[in-house]
Design a protein around this motif. Sequence first.
Motif, PDB file in Angstrom:
ATOM      1  N   SER A  87       0.838  -1.189   0.000  1.00 49.29           N
ATOM      2  CA  SER A  87       0.000   0.000   0.000  1.00 49.29           C
ATOM      3  C   SER A  87       0.880   1.249   0.000  1.00 49.29           C
ATOM      4  N   GLY A  88       0.366   2.311  -0.627  1.00 48.34           N
ATOM      5  CA  GLY A  88       1.111   3.567  -0.651  1.00 48.34           C
ATOM      6  C   GLY A  88       0.485   4.547  -1.624  1.00 48.34           C
ATOM      7  N   PHE A  89       0.945   5.782  -1.578  1.00 47.93           N
ATOM      8  CA  PHE A  89       0.473   6.795  -2.518  1.00 47.93           C
ATOM      9  C   PHE A  89       0.787   6.363  -3.955  1.00 47.93           C
ATOM     10  N   PRO A  90       0.081   6.927  -4.945  1.00 41.68           N
ATOM     11  CA  PRO A  90       0.461   6.649  -6.333  1.00 41.68           C
ATOM     12  C   PRO A  90       1.896   7.118  -6.585  1.00 41.68           C
ATOM     13  N   CYS A  91       2.641   6.298  -7.340  1.00 41.14           N
ATOM     14  CA  CYS A  91       4.035   6.621  -7.682  1.00 41.14           C
ATOM     15  C   CYS A  91       4.924   6.711  -6.440  1.00 41.14           C
ATOM     16  N   SER A  92       4.640   5.892  -5.440  1.00 40.01           N
ATOM     17  CA  SER A  92       5.442   5.905  -4.213  1.00 40.01           C
ATOM     18  C   SER A  92       6.561   4.867  -4.239  1.00 40.01           C
ATOM     19  N   GLY A  93       6.635   4.081  -5.303  1.00 38.81           N
ATOM     20  CA  GLY A  93       7.669   3.052  -5.389  1.00 38.81           C
ATOM     21  C   GLY A  93       7.175   1.666  -5.046  1.00 38.81           C
ATOM     22  N   LYS A  94       5.868   1.439  -5.078  1.00 38.27           N
ATOM     23  CA  LYS A  94       5.305   0.138  -4.720  1.00 38.27           C
ATOM     24  C   LYS A  94       5.795  -0.967  -5.660  1.00 38.27           C
ATOM     25  N   SER A  95       5.795  -0.686  -6.959  1.00 41.17           N
ATOM     26  CA  SER A  95       6.187  -1.716  -7.925  1.00 41.17           C
ATOM     27  C   SER A  95       7.654  -2.093  -7.772  1.00 41.17           C
ATOM     28  N   THR A  96       8.494  -1.127  -7.492  1.00 46.10           N
ATOM     29  CA  THR A  96       9.911  -1.410  -7.262  1.00 46.10           C
ATOM     30  C   THR A  96      10.090  -2.327  -6.064  1.00 46.10           C
ATOM     31  N   ARG A  97       9.348  -2.044  -4.983  1.00 46.52           N
ATOM     32  CA  ARG A  97       9.433  -2.877  -3.773  1.00 46.52           C
ATOM     33  C   ARG A  97       8.852  -4.273  -4.022  1.00 46.52           C
ATOM     34  N   ALA A  98       7.785  -4.352  -4.797  1.00 48.27           N
ATOM     35  CA  ALA A  98       7.214  -5.662  -5.111  1.00 48.27           C
ATOM     36  C   ALA A  98       8.216  -6.525  -5.862  1.00 48.27           C
ATOM     37  N   LEU A  99       8.925  -5.924  -6.804  1.00 48.97           N
ATOM     38  CA  LEU A  99       9.929  -6.657  -7.564  1.00 48.97           C
ATOM     39  C   LEU A  99      11.098  -7.077  -6.675  1.00 48.97           C
ATOM     40  N   GLN A 100      11.490  -6.213  -5.749  1.00 46.23           N
ATOM     41  CA  GLN A 100      12.552  -6.566  -4.805  1.00 46.23           C
ATOM     42  C   GLN A 100      12.143  -7.771  -3.956  1.00 46.23           C
ATOM     43  N   LEU A 101      10.900  -7.759  -3.486  1.00 51.02           N
ATOM     44  CA  LEU A 101      10.410  -8.884  -2.697  1.00 51.02           C
ATOM     45  C   LEU A 101      10.433 -10.172  -3.508  1.00 51.02           C
ATOM     46  N   GLN A 102       9.903 -10.104  -4.730  1.00 46.39           N
ATOM     47  CA  GLN A 102       9.844 -11.303  -5.562  1.00 46.39           C
ATOM     48  C   GLN A 102      11.243 -11.864  -5.813  1.00 46.39           C
ATOM     49  N   GLN A 103      12.185 -11.010  -6.151  1.00 51.03           N
ATOM     50  CA  GLN A 103      13.549 -11.463  -6.433  1.00 51.03           C
ATOM     51  C   GLN A 103      14.196 -12.068  -5.186  1.00 51.03           C
ATOM     52  N   ASP A 104      13.971 -11.457  -4.035  1.00 49.90           N
ATOM     53  CA  ASP A 104      14.536 -11.989  -2.793  1.00 49.90           C
ATOM     54  C   ASP A 104      13.931 -13.348  -2.454  1.00 49.90           C
ATOM     55  N   PHE A 105      12.612 -13.468  -2.580  1.00 51.75           N
ATOM     56  CA  PHE A 105      11.949 -14.733  -2.263  1.00 51.75           C
ATOM     57  C   PHE A 105      12.411 -15.849  -3.195  1.00 51.75           C
ATOM     58  N   THR A 155      14.906 -25.884   2.611  1.00 46.22           N
ATOM     59  CA  THR A 155      14.399 -27.256   2.656  1.00 46.22           C
ATOM     60  C   THR A 155      12.877 -27.314   2.746  1.00 46.22           C
ATOM     61  N   GLY A 156      12.233 -26.178   2.554  1.00 44.15           N
ATOM     62  CA  GLY A 156      10.778 -26.138   2.661  1.00 44.15           C
ATOM     63  C   GLY A 156      10.094 -26.571   1.383  1.00 44.15           C
ATOM     64  N   PRO A 157       8.771 -26.398   1.315  1.00 47.21           N
ATOM     65  CA  PRO A 157       8.004 -26.802   0.131  1.00 47.21           C
ATOM     66  C   PRO A 157       8.316 -25.930  -1.084  1.00 47.21           C
ATOM     67  N   LYS A 158       8.056 -26.459  -2.242  1.00 48.81           N
ATOM     68  CA  LYS A 158       8.241 -25.707  -3.475  1.00 48.81           C
ATOM     69  C   LYS A 158       7.128 -24.663  -3.580  1.00 48.81           C
ATOM     70  N   LEU A 159       7.524 -23.396  -3.816  1.00 54.32           N
ATOM     71  CA  LEU A 159       6.551 -22.307  -3.821  1.00 54.32           C
ATOM     72  C   LEU A 159       6.707 -21.449  -5.074  1.00 54.32           C
ATOM     73  N   ARG A 160       5.608 -20.879  -5.502  1.00 51.57           N
ATOM     74  CA  ARG A 160       5.615 -19.869  -6.557  1.00 51.57           C
ATOM     75  C   ARG A 160       5.529 -18.494  -5.912  1.00 51.57           C
ATOM     76  N   VAL A 161       6.063 -17.488  -6.595  1.00 48.06           N
ATOM     77  CA  VAL A 161       5.962 -16.107  -6.125  1.00 48.06           C
ATOM     78  C   VAL A 161       5.336 -15.292  -7.251  1.00 48.06           C
ATOM     79  N   ILE A 162       4.113 -14.836  -7.031  1.00 47.59           N
ATOM     80  CA  ILE A 162       3.320 -14.158  -8.057  1.00 47.59           C
ATOM     81  C   ILE A 162       3.098 -12.703  -7.666  1.00 47.59           C
ATOM     82  N   ILE A 163       3.333 -11.794  -8.610  1.00 43.39           N
ATOM     83  CA  ILE A 163       2.970 -10.385  -8.417  1.00 43.39           C
ATOM     84  C   ILE A 163       1.657 -10.124  -9.149  1.00 43.39           C
TER      85      ILE A 163
END
Length: 287
Positions: A7-25, A35-43
């Motif tokens: 959540s955040g104001f428009p053009c606050s950098g949400k998409s950049t943070r979402a991509l950072q999360l996805q890449q880290d995960f 060693t956990g279960p196989k997972l998908r990460v969807i934006i």
Amino acid sequence: MALITISGFPCSGKSTRALQLQQDFLARLSSPEYTGPKLRVIIVDDESNHVPRSVYDSSISEKSGRANIYSAVTRNLGTDTIVICDSPNYIKGFRYQMYCAAREAHARVCTLHIATPPEVCREWHEKRGECSYKPETFDNLIMRFEEPSSMVRWDSPLFTIPYIDPLPLDAIWATITTGAKAPPTAAVLAPPKPPPNTLQILTSTTSAITTALLAHVNATPGSSGFVVPSPPARQAGELRVRLPMKRVTLSEMQRLKRHRAAGVGGADEVAVKFVGFLEATWDTAGD
């Protein structure tokens, strides 16, 4: 598995943070140490779900856009998926709606609030050119923004990140992989299904009690109690009905049978509930 609402104001950098999360995960999931279960990460975002920025120009089109995002979120929620919802998400009612969907899917939840000052958002917005919001729409979205709060369950756990700070990736990962799961609300829990012969059991049990009770009243006028025979009582002498001071008639018993409370279970359970219903009715009438 998990839903992260950004959540955040428009053009606050949400998409950049979402991509950072996805890449880290994805890096964590592909690590040999994992060693956990196989997972998908969807934006799930506006662009991939054909929600242009113009939908926020009016409330009618905006509802349609939110519906597309909500459908995409619920469609992807599952035991093997981490869903990152990258959308304005500025209305608390919409965040609550997605929170309920996550609870129904037995998914962990957290909210990531990107705290970017409006003047910075405006500066970044002006650099976008053709893909930007209308000026009045941009101002309206900032004015109507309902900031997440850790005091309400649908925004918790809440991570508030200043726009110049790095993401607390370890804390977010721990929250969505080992955090507590909120149980589904009562509204979404399916009620237990009654057995297929419920109506037959209900009718035969109440009819048997009515017939035996009326026979007892006619045989012993003025009696203050009646012992339900077995069956339908589980055991003989176990279930007793306190009779009213007035004489119980056939027409009254027929009427009470029509207003009986159904029970899910066998004849003995129905008998207990019907006896309780009779006594409660007669006690109320005597007050």
